[in-house]
Design a protein around this motif. Structure first.
Motif, PDB file in Angstrom:
ATOM      1  N   ALA A  87       0.983  -1.146  -0.109  1.00 46.94           N
ATOM      2  CA  ALA A  87       0.051  -0.019  -0.038  1.00 46.94           C
ATOM      3  C   ALA A  87       0.863   1.322   0.089  1.00 46.94           C
ATOM      4  O   ALA A  87       0.614   2.082  -0.881  1.00 46.94           O
ATOM      5  CB  ALA A  87      -1.059  -0.095   1.191  1.00 46.94           C
ATOM      6  N   ARG A  88       1.886   1.544   0.730  1.00 49.63           N
ATOM      7  CA  ARG A  88       2.656   2.498   0.851  1.00 49.63           C
ATOM      8  C   ARG A  88       3.529   2.544  -0.474  1.00 49.63           C
ATOM      9  O   ARG A  88       3.727   3.814  -0.892  1.00 49.63           O
ATOM     10  CB  ARG A  88       3.765   2.267   1.909  1.00 49.63           C
ATOM     11  CG  ARG A  88       3.375   2.489   3.389  1.00 49.63           C
ATOM     12  CD  ARG A  88       3.914   2.042   4.484  1.00 49.63           C
ATOM     13  NE  ARG A  88       3.641   2.203   5.897  1.00 49.63           N
ATOM     14  CZ  ARG A  88       4.168   1.849   6.818  1.00 49.63           C
ATOM     15  NH1 ARG A  88       5.177   1.320   6.969  1.00 49.63           N
ATOM     16  NH2 ARG A  88       3.664   1.997   8.044  1.00 49.63           N
ATOM     17  N   ASN A  96       1.143   4.182  -2.967  1.00 52.44           N
ATOM     18  CA  ASN A  96       1.303   5.685  -2.651  1.00 52.44           C
ATOM     19  C   ASN A  96       2.228   6.336  -3.086  1.00 52.44           C
ATOM     20  O   ASN A  96       2.010   7.772  -3.629  1.00 52.44           O
ATOM     21  CB  ASN A  96       0.709   5.778  -0.852  1.00 52.44           C
ATOM     22  CG  ASN A  96      -0.739   5.610  -0.649  1.00 52.44           C
ATOM     23  OD1 ASN A  96      -1.594   6.089  -1.305  1.00 52.44           O
ATOM     24  ND2 ASN A  96      -0.666   5.290   0.532  1.00 52.44           N
ATOM     25  N   GLN A 109       1.734   7.436  -6.388  1.00 54.75           N
ATOM     26  CA  GLN A 109       0.553   8.311  -6.594  1.00 54.75           C
ATOM     27  C   GLN A 109      -0.402   7.451  -7.423  1.00 54.75           C
ATOM     28  O   GLN A 109      -1.055   7.786  -8.201  1.00 54.75           O
ATOM     29  CB  GLN A 109       1.092   9.370  -7.587  1.00 54.75           C
ATOM     30  CG  GLN A 109       2.131  10.407  -7.144  1.00 54.75           C
ATOM     31  CD  GLN A 109       1.696  11.221  -5.987  1.00 54.75           C
ATOM     32  OE1 GLN A 109       0.653  11.672  -5.941  1.00 54.75           O
ATOM     33  NE2 GLN A 109       2.464  10.948  -4.872  1.00 54.75           N
ATOM     34  N   GLN A 110      -0.822   6.063  -6.656  1.00 54.97           N
ATOM     35  CA  GLN A 110      -1.310   5.095  -7.281  1.00 54.97           C
ATOM     36  C   GLN A 110      -2.494   4.960  -6.021  1.00 54.97           C
ATOM     37  O   GLN A 110      -2.879   4.180  -5.529  1.00 54.97           O
ATOM     38  CB  GLN A 110      -1.147   3.800  -7.696  1.00 54.97           C
ATOM     39  CG  GLN A 110       0.121   3.756  -9.111  1.00 54.97           C
ATOM     40  CD  GLN A 110      -0.570   4.445  -9.914  1.00 54.97           C
ATOM     41  OE1 GLN A 110      -1.730   3.834 -10.708  1.00 54.97           O
ATOM     42  NE2 GLN A 110       0.154   5.399 -10.667  1.00 54.97           N
ATOM     43  N   ALA A 111      -3.043   6.141  -5.618  1.00 58.93           N
ATOM     44  CA  ALA A 111      -4.067   6.159  -4.532  1.00 58.93           C
ATOM     45  C   ALA A 111      -5.384   5.394  -5.108  1.00 58.93           C
ATOM     46  O   ALA A 111      -5.905   4.787  -4.060  1.00 58.93           O
ATOM     47  CB  ALA A 111      -4.441   7.831  -4.338  1.00 58.93           C
ATOM     48  N   VAL A 171      -4.865   2.071  -4.406  1.00 53.37           N
ATOM     49  CA  VAL A 171      -4.981   1.453  -2.843  1.00 53.37           C
ATOM     50  C   VAL A 171      -6.288   1.455  -2.408  1.00 53.37           C
ATOM     51  O   VAL A 171      -6.561   0.505  -1.714  1.00 53.37           O
ATOM     52  CB  VAL A 171      -4.104   2.676  -1.951  1.00 53.37           C
ATOM     53  CG1 VAL A 171      -4.285   2.485  -0.563  1.00 53.37           C
ATOM     54  CG2 VAL A 171      -2.640   2.813  -2.260  1.00 53.37           C
ATOM     55  N   ALA A 201      -2.658   4.226   5.562  1.00 56.16           N
ATOM     56  CA  ALA A 201      -2.061   3.989   4.216  1.00 56.16           C
ATOM     57  C   ALA A 201      -3.184   4.381   3.437  1.00 56.16           C
ATOM     58  O   ALA A 201      -3.253   5.325   2.142  1.00 56.16           O
ATOM     59  CB  ALA A 201      -1.542   2.740   3.755  1.00 56.16           C
ATOM     60  N   ARG A 202      -4.542   3.993   3.727  1.00 51.88           N
ATOM     61  CA  ARG A 202      -5.711   4.142   3.033  1.00 51.88           C
ATOM     62  C   ARG A 202      -6.161   5.581   3.140  1.00 51.88           C
ATOM     63  O   ARG A 202      -6.240   6.485   2.139  1.00 51.88           O
ATOM     64  CB  ARG A 202      -6.844   3.432   3.502  1.00 51.88           C
ATOM     65  CG  ARG A 202      -8.137   3.596   2.716  1.00 51.88           C
ATOM     66  CD  ARG A 202      -9.330   2.632   2.963  1.00 51.88           C
ATOM     67  NE  ARG A 202     -10.556   3.228   2.702  1.00 51.88           N
ATOM     68  CZ  ARG A 202     -11.108   2.758   1.490  1.00 51.88           C
ATOM     69  NH1 ARG A 202     -10.273   1.907   0.715  1.00 51.88           N
ATOM     70  NH2 ARG A 202     -12.181   3.194   0.909  1.00 51.88           N
ATOM     71  N   ASP A 240      -4.051   8.089   3.607  1.00 48.94           N
ATOM     72  CA  ASP A 240      -2.984   8.942   2.837  1.00 48.94           C
ATOM     73  C   ASP A 240      -3.404   9.004   1.544  1.00 48.94           C
ATOM     74  O   ASP A 240      -3.343  10.010   0.738  1.00 48.94           O
ATOM     75  CB  ASP A 240      -1.467   8.255   2.999  1.00 48.94           C
ATOM     76  CG  ASP A 240      -0.670   8.672   4.166  1.00 48.94           C
ATOM     77  OD1 ASP A 240      -1.311   9.712   4.913  1.00 48.94           O
ATOM     78  OD2 ASP A 240       0.088   7.920   4.554  1.00 48.94           O
ATOM     79  N   ALA A 241      -4.060   7.746   0.968  1.00 49.36           N
ATOM     80  CA  ALA A 241      -4.427   7.847  -0.451  1.00 49.36           C
ATOM     81  C   ALA A 241      -5.820   8.661  -0.512  1.00 49.36           C
ATOM     82  O   ALA A 241      -5.861   9.454  -1.418  1.00 49.36           O
ATOM     83  CB  ALA A 241      -4.930   6.103  -0.719  1.00 49.36           C
ATOM     84  N   THR A 279      -4.555  12.013  -0.862  1.00 46.00           N
ATOM     85  CA  THR A 279      -3.853  12.354  -2.203  1.00 46.00           C
ATOM     86  C   THR A 279      -4.875  12.827  -3.004  1.00 46.00           C
ATOM     87  O   THR A 279      -4.653  13.777  -3.798  1.00 46.00           O
ATOM     88  CB  THR A 279      -3.012  11.169  -2.524  1.00 46.00           C
ATOM     89  OG1 THR A 279      -1.657  10.962  -1.837  1.00 46.00           O
ATOM     90  CG2 THR A 279      -2.473  11.505  -4.010  1.00 46.00           C
TER      91      THR A 279
END
Length: 573
Positions: A296-297, A300, A303-305, A308, A326-327, A329-330, A333
């Motif tokens: 997941a990180r 991220n 830049q593949q939110a 994720v 991590a979710r 953070d997505a 983004t």
């Protein structure tokens, strides 16, 4: 003929008898004393032998990774014999491995013993460097460098020089270590790491050459060498293909290796990005918890939110707080602040309250709700206030969110914990350096210097910042000059002294600080040092030389006062 006194005849036997009795008593007392001494020596010997046995048992338990049991054995050994070498050295090494604060005291005791070895001094120096106790480290390393230092001593000297910012010395020691032990991959890898940081293309190329040589043979450094190459800039197409092949053939292959190979495939086949992402997701989305979070990180970071969110729906993310972060953070983004609010308001979210408040603060900040953001940042800091590790999260999160005021406040709170103070003050210094706030940077360094008044590096950096701000020039120049006289081989101290001379309008003396038996390779030095040298050249009407130096300086790595040094007089006079 003289007459004989009968009284004398009677007294002589009595006198002789008393003398004999005194002699017998003396012999008896001496014998008892000898017996007592022998008993004491024997008892102490037996205690030492017992202490040695307990220490040896501790060593065996450490080798078996039973650290708690080993600590008990060492403790018993030192209770029997507080000065027992094996007990002290074993306990010191264990405390060092476990990052225990008592390691320093234990090593100091070992240093005073006649049995103290070069290895003991090296291990103590290693601990001091890790802990940034550089003044003490220097006092341990300097004697080891005299005579014929071994490879480990040279590696320690290189690490020490790197820590104090003397890149030239660090490379010098690392080169000697590598030449002394050409088959020692640890020494060669250290040299490659240092060369890779150079701005000189030839040194970067040399670093890659060393890393390829290390990676060509099976050893514990093969994987680190390949990983370092994967992060190296300016790889040729052939090098990328070769590296990709090497990473693919690694066994056992970790997730990190696989994702590094994926990064290389992006570079060689950018049109296959969609397929590469899908392959990595299929390979790792059902792995171990740490692998799932790592995936997941990685997504991220690329830049593949959306991937994720699609791969890790909220129900799955709620099972692991690291995955939930991590979710979040997505979502950030994608600027889906309402969705972040919905997640944080769920009753089944088990994130720490300080973490929740940090995300609320960031959400408010991104919505330009400045007052709400400030309230949430303050609440997050308050909630984390009694736990240094929570405070570290809040401070780092605020720093990454560009919430400068909140980050500085969190680091200030963190500095109240003695074991976290250096980290906190350096965080403050880093933020202020990025923002160009030299006064804040100086305040952080003042705290570091106050906590370690015996550390000349902290003293020098504080004097440098004061001179940059043009404050207390005479006092700080005197400090800098004294340090440069005490440590003439420290270029950093001579730079500060040169800045002092510039503030006193004495460019000739400033320039004299840069005279050395061997020429200084300025490409390897810090940008701030080059700025001071260039300013001294400019003030001495050596403008062409100054412009050559200025051309090598990345301006974004200077603070405003350092930029001012080289911008105010660049035009030829």
């Amino acid at each position: 003929m003289e007459a004989v006194n009968p009284g004398n005849i009677r007294r002589e036997p009595r006198h002789s008898a008393r003398t004999q009795r005194r002699r017998r008593w003396t012999v008896l007392i001496i014998g008892l004393l000898l017996l007592a001494t022998a008993a004491t020596v024997t008892y102490q010997w037996l205690k030492t032998r017992r202490a040695d046995r307990f220490a040896a048992a501790g060593d065996a338990l450490v080798a078996a990774d039973k650290w708690n049991d080993a600590a008990v054995q060492y403790r018993v050994a030192l209770q029997l014999d507080p000065s027992n070498y094996h007990g002290l050295s074993g306990a010191a090494r264990l405390a060092s491995k476990a990052d225990r604060p008592e390691a320093f005291e234990l090593w100091q005791k070992v240093q005073t013993l006649p049995q103290c070895t070069i290895r003991d001094r090296q291990d103590y120096a290693d601990l001091l460097i890790k802990a940034n106790r550089l003044n003490l480290a220097e006092k341990v390393i300097d004697p080891l460098l005299k005579g014929d230092p071994d490879t480990k001593t040279l590696q320690l000297a290189a690490r020490y020089a790197r820590k104090i910012g003397d890149y030239v010395k660090a490379v010098e020691y690392a080169r000697i270590a590598s030449k002394r032990a050409p088959d020692d991959n640890a020494a060669r890898f250290q040299l490659a790491e240092l060369l890779a940081q150079s701005m000189d293309a030839s040194e970067q190329a040399e670093a890659r050459k060393i890393l390829w040589e290390i990676a060509a043979k099976p050893s514990v450094y093969k994987k680190p060498a390949l990983e370092a190459l994967a992060a190296a800039p300016q790889l040729t197409t052939d090098e990328r293909n070769r590296l990709l092949q090497e990473l693919t053939e690694l066994a056992p292959k970790t997730m990190k290796d696989d994702l590094l190979a994926a990064d290389l495939r992006f570079q060689t086949r950018p049109d296959d990005a969609t397929r590469i992402y899908r392959e990595e997701i299929d390979r790792w989305q059902n792995g171990k918890p740490e692998e799932i979070v790592g995936l997941a990180r990685w997504l991220n970071a690329h830049q593949q939110a959306e991937l994720v969110l699609a791969t890790f729906p909220i129900e799955r993310a709620l099972s692991d707080n690291q995955l939930l972060l991590a979710r979040l953070d997505a979502l950030a983004t994608l600027q889906r602040w309402n969705d972040i609010d919905d997640v944080l308001n769920r009753s089944d979210v088990t994130l720490d309250p300080s973490v929740i408040e940090s995300f609320r603060a960031r959400t408010a900040q991104e919505r330009n709700a400045i007052l709400d953001a400030e309230v949430h940042w303050n609440h997050a800091i308050s909630l984390a206030g009694s736990d240094p590790y929570k405070l570290r999260f809040v401070a780092n999160f605020a720093e990454q969110s560009r919430a400068t005021a909140a980050a500085l406040k969190a680091y200030e709170q963190l500095a109240r914990f003695p074991e976290q103070a250096d980290l906190a003050n350096r965080g403050t210094q880093r933020i202020s350096q990025k923002s160009g706030e030299t006064t804040t940077q100086r305040a952080a360094m003042a705290k570091i210097s106050a906590r370690a008044p015996e550390d000349p590096n902290a003293t020098d950096q504080l004097a440098y910042l004061n001179l940059l701000l043009n404050e207390d020039v005479d006092k700080n120049f005197a400090v800098a000059k004294k340090l440069a006289e005490q440590y003439p081989n420290r270029l950093s101290y001579r730079v500060t002294t040169a800045l002092g001379y510039l503030r006193l309008h004495d460019p000739g003396s400033a320039l004299a600080q840069f005279k050395a038996p061997t020429p200084i390779d300025w490409k390897r030095t810090l940008p701030s040092w080059r700025a001071v040298y260039a300013a001294a050249l400019l003030a001495s009407d050596r403008n062409e030389e100054a412009r050559d130096i200025i051309a090598t300086i990345p301006r974004d790595r200077l603070n405003p006062q350092e930029r001012e040094l080289i911008e105010s007089s660049q035009e030829p006079k």
